[in-house]
Motif scaffolding. Structure first.
Motif, PDB file in Angstrom:
ATOM      1  N   GLU A 248      -9.042   9.598  -9.349  1.00 29.02           N
ATOM      2  CA  GLU A 248      -9.665   8.326  -9.726  1.00 29.02           C
ATOM      3  C   GLU A 248      -8.754   7.539 -10.666  1.00 29.02           C
ATOM      4  OE1 GLU A 248     -12.346   6.844  -8.766  1.00 29.02           O
ATOM      5  OE2 GLU A 248     -13.415   8.371  -7.604  1.00 29.02           O
ATOM      6  N   SER A 249      -8.190   8.220 -11.657  1.00 30.68           N
ATOM      7  CA  SER A 249      -7.310   7.544 -12.617  1.00 30.68           C
ATOM      8  C   SER A 249      -6.031   7.063 -11.950  1.00 30.68           C
ATOM      9  CB  SER A 249      -6.981   8.491 -13.774  1.00 30.68           C
ATOM     10  OG  SER A 249      -8.150   8.870 -14.469  1.00 30.68           O
ATOM     11  N   ALA A 250      -5.468   7.875 -11.059  1.00 32.99           N
ATOM     12  CA  ALA A 250      -4.254   7.477 -10.341  1.00 32.99           C
ATOM     13  C   ALA A 250      -4.519   6.251  -9.481  1.00 32.99           C
ATOM     14  CB  ALA A 250      -3.749   8.632  -9.487  1.00 32.99           C
ATOM     15  N   ALA A 251      -5.682   6.213  -8.824  1.00 30.44           N
ATOM     16  CA  ALA A 251      -6.030   5.067  -7.988  1.00 30.44           C
ATOM     17  C   ALA A 251      -6.081   3.788  -8.802  1.00 30.44           C
ATOM     18  CB  ALA A 251      -7.364   5.319  -7.288  1.00 30.44           C
ATOM     19  N   ARG A 252      -6.737   3.836  -9.954  1.00 28.04           N
ATOM     20  CA  ARG A 252      -6.826   2.635 -10.803  1.00 28.04           C
ATOM     21  C   ARG A 252      -5.458   2.234 -11.340  1.00 28.04           C
ATOM     22  NH1 ARG A 252     -11.536   5.353 -12.528  1.00 28.04           N
ATOM     23  NH2 ARG A 252     -10.433   6.161 -14.360  1.00 28.04           N
ATOM     24  N   ALA A 253      -4.628   3.216 -11.671  1.00 29.75           N
ATOM     25  CA  ALA A 253      -3.313   2.922 -12.252  1.00 29.75           C
ATOM     26  C   ALA A 253      -2.409   2.165 -11.284  1.00 29.75           C
ATOM     27  CB  ALA A 253      -2.636   4.217 -12.689  1.00 29.75           C
ATOM     28  N   VAL A 254      -2.582   2.383  -9.981  1.00 30.47           N
ATOM     29  CA  VAL A 254      -1.717   1.714  -9.007  1.00 30.47           C
ATOM     30  C   VAL A 254      -2.359   0.479  -8.398  1.00 30.47           C
ATOM     31  CG1 VAL A 254      -0.533   3.878  -8.467  1.00 30.47           C
ATOM     32  CG2 VAL A 254      -2.479   3.153  -7.062  1.00 30.47           C
ATOM     33  N   GLY A 255      -3.575   0.136  -8.861  1.00 29.95           N
ATOM     34  CA  GLY A 255      -4.155  -1.126  -8.429  1.00 29.95           C
ATOM     35  C   GLY A 255      -5.325  -1.039  -7.487  1.00 29.95           C
ATOM     36  N   PHE A 256      -5.746   0.165  -7.090  1.00 31.46           N
ATOM     37  CA  PHE A 256      -6.936   0.293  -6.246  1.00 31.46           C
ATOM     38  C   PHE A 256      -8.198   0.173  -7.106  1.00 31.46           C
ATOM     39  CE2 PHE A 256      -3.949   2.985  -3.644  1.00 31.46           C
ATOM     40  CZ  PHE A 256      -3.828   2.071  -2.604  1.00 31.46           C
ATOM     41  N   VAL A 257      -9.228  -0.440  -6.561  1.00 35.60           N
ATOM     42  CA  VAL A 257     -10.484  -0.593  -7.288  1.00 35.60           C
ATOM     43  C   VAL A 257     -11.119   0.771  -7.539  1.00 35.60           C
ATOM     44  CG1 VAL A 257     -12.804  -1.573  -7.220  1.00 35.60           C
ATOM     45  CG2 VAL A 257     -10.844  -2.913  -6.379  1.00 35.60           C
TER      46      VAL A 257
ATOM     47  N   ALA B 296     -11.089   5.198  -5.773  1.00 37.87           N
ATOM     48  CA  ALA B 296     -10.252   6.199  -5.105  1.00 37.87           C
ATOM     49  C   ALA B 296     -10.463   6.257  -3.603  1.00 37.87           C
ATOM     50  CB  ALA B 296     -10.505   7.569  -5.723  1.00 37.87           C
ATOM     51  N   ARG B 297     -11.435   5.514  -3.059  1.00 37.24           N
ATOM     52  CA  ARG B 297     -11.706   5.652  -1.635  1.00 37.24           C
ATOM     53  C   ARG B 297     -10.523   5.236  -0.769  1.00 37.24           C
ATOM     54  NH1 ARG B 297     -17.314   2.491  -1.285  1.00 37.24           N
ATOM     55  NH2 ARG B 297     -16.167   1.263  -2.840  1.00 37.24           N
ATOM     56  N   MET B 298      -9.929   4.085  -1.093  1.00 40.38           N
ATOM     57  CA  MET B 298      -8.775   3.651  -0.310  1.00 40.38           C
ATOM     58  C   MET B 298      -7.601   4.614  -0.472  1.00 40.38           C
ATOM     59  SD  MET B 298      -7.244   1.689   1.773  1.00 40.38           S
ATOM     60  CE  MET B 298      -8.295   0.244   1.937  1.00 40.38           C
ATOM     61  N   LEU B 299      -7.396   5.107  -1.693  1.00 42.51           N
ATOM     62  CA  LEU B 299      -6.313   6.065  -1.913  1.00 42.51           C
ATOM     63  C   LEU B 299      -6.519   7.313  -1.066  1.00 42.51           C
ATOM     64  CD1 LEU B 299      -3.814   7.142  -3.301  1.00 42.51           C
ATOM     65  CD2 LEU B 299      -5.232   7.767  -5.268  1.00 42.51           C
ATOM     66  N   ARG B 300      -7.742   7.811  -1.022  1.00 39.28           N
ATOM     67  CA  ARG B 300      -8.008   9.004  -0.224  1.00 39.28           C
ATOM     68  C   ARG B 300      -7.765   8.746   1.260  1.00 39.28           C
ATOM     69  NH1 ARG B 300     -12.437   9.686  -4.081  1.00 39.28           N
ATOM     70  NH2 ARG B 300     -12.006  11.540  -5.367  1.00 39.28           N
ATOM     71  N   ARG B 301      -8.133   7.553   1.739  1.00 41.39           N
ATOM     72  CA  ARG B 301      -7.893   7.224   3.150  1.00 41.39           C
ATOM     73  C   ARG B 301      -6.386   7.172   3.437  1.00 41.39           C
ATOM     74  NH1 ARG B 301     -12.553   3.755   2.785  1.00 41.39           N
ATOM     75  NH2 ARG B 301     -11.256   1.940   2.298  1.00 41.39           N
TER      76      ARG B 301
ATOM     77  N   SER C 230       0.824  -1.206   0.000  1.00 39.15           N
ATOM     78  CA  SER C 230       0.000   0.000   0.000  1.00 39.15           C
ATOM     79  C   SER C 230       0.858   1.255   0.000  1.00 39.15           C
ATOM     80  CB  SER C 230      -0.929   0.003   1.214  1.00 39.15           C
ATOM     81  OG  SER C 230      -1.866  -1.056   1.145  1.00 39.15           O
ATOM     82  N   ALA C 231       1.994   1.216   0.712  1.00 33.94           N
ATOM     83  CA  ALA C 231       2.889   2.378   0.726  1.00 33.94           C
ATOM     84  C   ALA C 231       3.449   2.647  -0.670  1.00 33.94           C
ATOM     85  CB  ALA C 231       4.023   2.149   1.724  1.00 33.94           C
ATOM     86  N   LEU C 232       3.816   1.581  -1.393  1.00 35.51           N
ATOM     87  CA  LEU C 232       4.315   1.761  -2.753  1.00 35.51           C
ATOM     88  C   LEU C 232       3.221   2.308  -3.663  1.00 35.51           C
ATOM     89  CD1 LEU C 232       6.504  -1.426  -3.350  1.00 35.51           C
ATOM     90  CD2 LEU C 232       7.104   0.734  -2.252  1.00 35.51           C
ATOM     91  N   ARG C 233       2.011   1.778  -3.522  1.00 35.35           N
ATOM     92  CA  ARG C 233       0.901   2.273  -4.336  1.00 35.35           C
ATOM     93  C   ARG C 233       0.645   3.753  -4.055  1.00 35.35           C
ATOM     94  NH1 ARG C 233      -3.834  -2.419  -4.239  1.00 35.35           N
ATOM     95  NH2 ARG C 233      -2.807  -3.864  -5.702  1.00 35.35           N
ATOM     96  N   LEU C 234       0.671   4.124  -2.785  1.00 35.72           N
ATOM     97  CA  LEU C 234       0.419   5.509  -2.421  1.00 35.72           C
ATOM     98  C   LEU C 234       1.482   6.425  -3.014  1.00 35.72           C
ATOM     99  CD1 LEU C 234      -1.013   7.732  -0.856  1.00 35.72           C
ATOM    100  CD2 LEU C 234       0.297   7.046   1.177  1.00 35.72           C
ATOM    101  N   GLU C 235       2.756   6.045  -2.924  1.00 36.26           N
ATOM    102  CA  GLU C 235       3.821   6.883  -3.464  1.00 36.26           C
ATOM    103  C   GLU C 235       3.657   7.082  -4.973  1.00 36.26           C
ATOM    104  OE1 GLU C 235       7.571   5.264  -2.339  1.00 36.26           O
ATOM    105  OE2 GLU C 235       7.524   6.206  -0.362  1.00 36.26           O
ATOM    106  N   ARG C 236       3.347   5.984  -5.675  1.00 37.10           N
ATOM    107  CA  ARG C 236       3.179   6.092  -7.118  1.00 37.10           C
ATOM    108  C   ARG C 236       1.958   6.946  -7.455  1.00 37.10           C
ATOM    109  NH1 ARG C 236       5.313   7.023 -11.806  1.00 37.10           N
ATOM    110  NH2 ARG C 236       4.099   6.143 -13.542  1.00 37.10           N
ATOM    111  N   ALA C 237       0.888   6.778  -6.717  1.00 35.86           N
ATOM    112  CA  ALA C 237      -0.305   7.581  -6.964  1.00 35.86           C
ATOM    113  C   ALA C 237      -0.035   9.059  -6.711  1.00 35.86           C
ATOM    114  CB  ALA C 237      -1.452   7.096  -6.077  1.00 35.86           C
ATOM    115  N   GLU C 238       0.691   9.368  -5.630  1.00 32.49           N
ATOM    116  CA  GLU C 238       1.031  10.761  -5.344  1.00 32.49           C
ATOM    117  C   GLU C 238       1.829  11.373  -6.486  1.00 32.49           C
ATOM    118  OE1 GLU C 238      -0.046  12.550  -3.002  1.00 32.49           O
ATOM    119  OE2 GLU C 238      -0.197  11.512  -1.086  1.00 32.49           O
ATOM    120  N   HIS C 239       2.751  10.588  -7.045  1.00 32.02           N
ATOM    121  CA  HIS C 239       3.539  11.076  -8.183  1.00 32.02           C
ATOM    122  C   HIS C 239       2.637  11.360  -9.377  1.00 32.02           C
ATOM    123  CE1 HIS C 239       6.832  11.455 -11.056  1.00 32.02           C
ATOM    124  NE2 HIS C 239       6.194  10.594 -11.825  1.00 32.02           N
ATOM    125  N   LEU C 240       1.717  10.457  -9.670  1.00 31.54           N
ATOM    126  CA  LEU C 240       0.816  10.657 -10.806  1.00 31.54           C
ATOM    127  C   LEU C 240      -0.068  11.883 -10.601  1.00 31.54           C
ATOM    128  CD1 LEU C 240      -0.264   6.959 -11.468  1.00 31.54           C
ATOM    129  CD2 LEU C 240       1.322   8.332 -12.836  1.00 31.54           C
TER     130      LEU C 240
END
Length: 323
Positions: free
Chosen positions: A280-289, A291-296, A262-272
């Motif tokens: 929403e697009s960043a969340a899907r790109a890193v593997g989240f179904v 954006a809710r989990m990404l926002r949390r 999750s930490a790796l996904r978050l870092e990549r999403a933050e970069h995007l």
């Protein structure tokens, strides 16, 4: 091919040279196209530790993607007088003006100052030499308590072993933190980063351990963090049970494998997101179904930004570049 040219001065410190040289040599062993060259005003170079070195006197043709690095030297009390002779200072300036990166380890910063490359720029050096550097080069902004500083393709590092940190940083910028982490692991060094930046990649921040099983799992997660990964498959890759993997992973990193992913996904999403990608697009790109989990996770990172130093959320610092 990227050339790393070490400009050697008399009575240089071996580790100032050997540390960065080993980083780039290990990078070459991993298949990256680095070539180290060593130049000096004369072929025979005396080191502070008494081991004689041989260098070439002719400079290679340099491209903007190349790095010129000046290791530090020993002096009785201070950095001593100017060390660059002949056209060496002009060579450093010309390389920088052509878009190249110029750097130093320890007292090598005084050579960059002699060339005028510190004027109007942030820099650092060994803690015992910071006052003198600031006095000699009042137009430079000398930062204290920094492992390294990057400012407009002029990179300076603190004392002795910090040259390893600087070299790992430069590799991470060009080739990604996973490659730098592999090099750090191969060299059995603590993958530190500069306090000058907020956070370094989790790929580096959680690699300062010696558990081969956990490193193997981290390698797998690093390569496939956007995919669903089953704990059973990770445990099989490590050759241990799921329970043992979870325990060892937590002991080594302070995280579970899932939290590390999750930490790796978050870092990549933050970069995007920083590059303009919608959440929403960043969340899907890193593997989240969605954006809710990404926002949390982003909200949790903001809350943890006040964590005490040394906790998993606050350890480390970010990775800059040949910039």
């Amino acid at each position: 091919m990227t050339r790393v040219v070490f400009l050697l001065v008399q009575r240089l410190h071996l580790l100032d040279l050997a540390g960065p040289a080993q980083v780039f040599s290990t990078a070459a062993d991993l298949g990256l196209d680095y070539r180290a060259e060593y130049v000096a005003d004369r072929e025979d170079v005396t080191t502070a530790q008494g081991l004689p070195l041989r260098a070439q006197t002719a400079w290679p043709d340099l491209d903007p993607g190349d790095l010129v690095l000046v290791p530090g030297w020993r002096s009785p009390k201070t950095a001593g007088g100017p060390r660059l002779i002949g056209d060496q200072a002009a060579r450093l300036v010309a390389h920088h003006e052509q878009g190249g990166t110029v750097g130093s380890v320890c007292s090598g910063a005084f050579a960059l100052g002699q060339a005028g490359l510190l004027d109007g720029r942030r820099c650092t050096t060994h803690h015992e030499l910071q006052d003198e550097l600031a006095q000699r080069h009042p137009r430079a902004a000398v930062l204290r308590d920094r492992l390294y500083v990057v400012d407009d393709r002029v990179v300076t590092s603190a004392g002795i072993a910090s040259g390893i940190d600087l070299a790992l940083h430069l590799v991470a910028v060009r080739h990604g933190p996973a490659v730098a982490a592999r090099i750090a692991r191969s060299m059995v060094v603590y993958a530190r980063r500069s306090g000058d930046a907020a956070q370094d990649s989790a790929m580096l921040r959680h690699r300062s351990h010696l558990s081969d099983a956990v490193h193997r799992v981290q390698d797998l997660i690093d390569a496939r963090f956007a995919e669903p990964l089953r704990l059973a498959d990770l445990a099989a890759a490590a050759g241990v049970s799921e329970r043992t993997l979870t325990r060892r992973f937590a002991d080594a990193t302070g995280l579970t494998p899932l939290r590390y992913q999750s930490a790796l996904r978050l870092e990549r999403a933050e970069h995007l997101i920083a590059q303009g990608t919608p959440v929403e697009s960043a969340a899907r790109a890193v593997g989240f179904v969605d954006a809710r989990m990404l926002r949390r996770l982003r909200a949790g990172r903001a809350w943890h930004s006040g964590s005490a130093p040394g906790t998993p959320q606050s350890r480390g610092a970010a990775a800059p570049s040949f910039e």
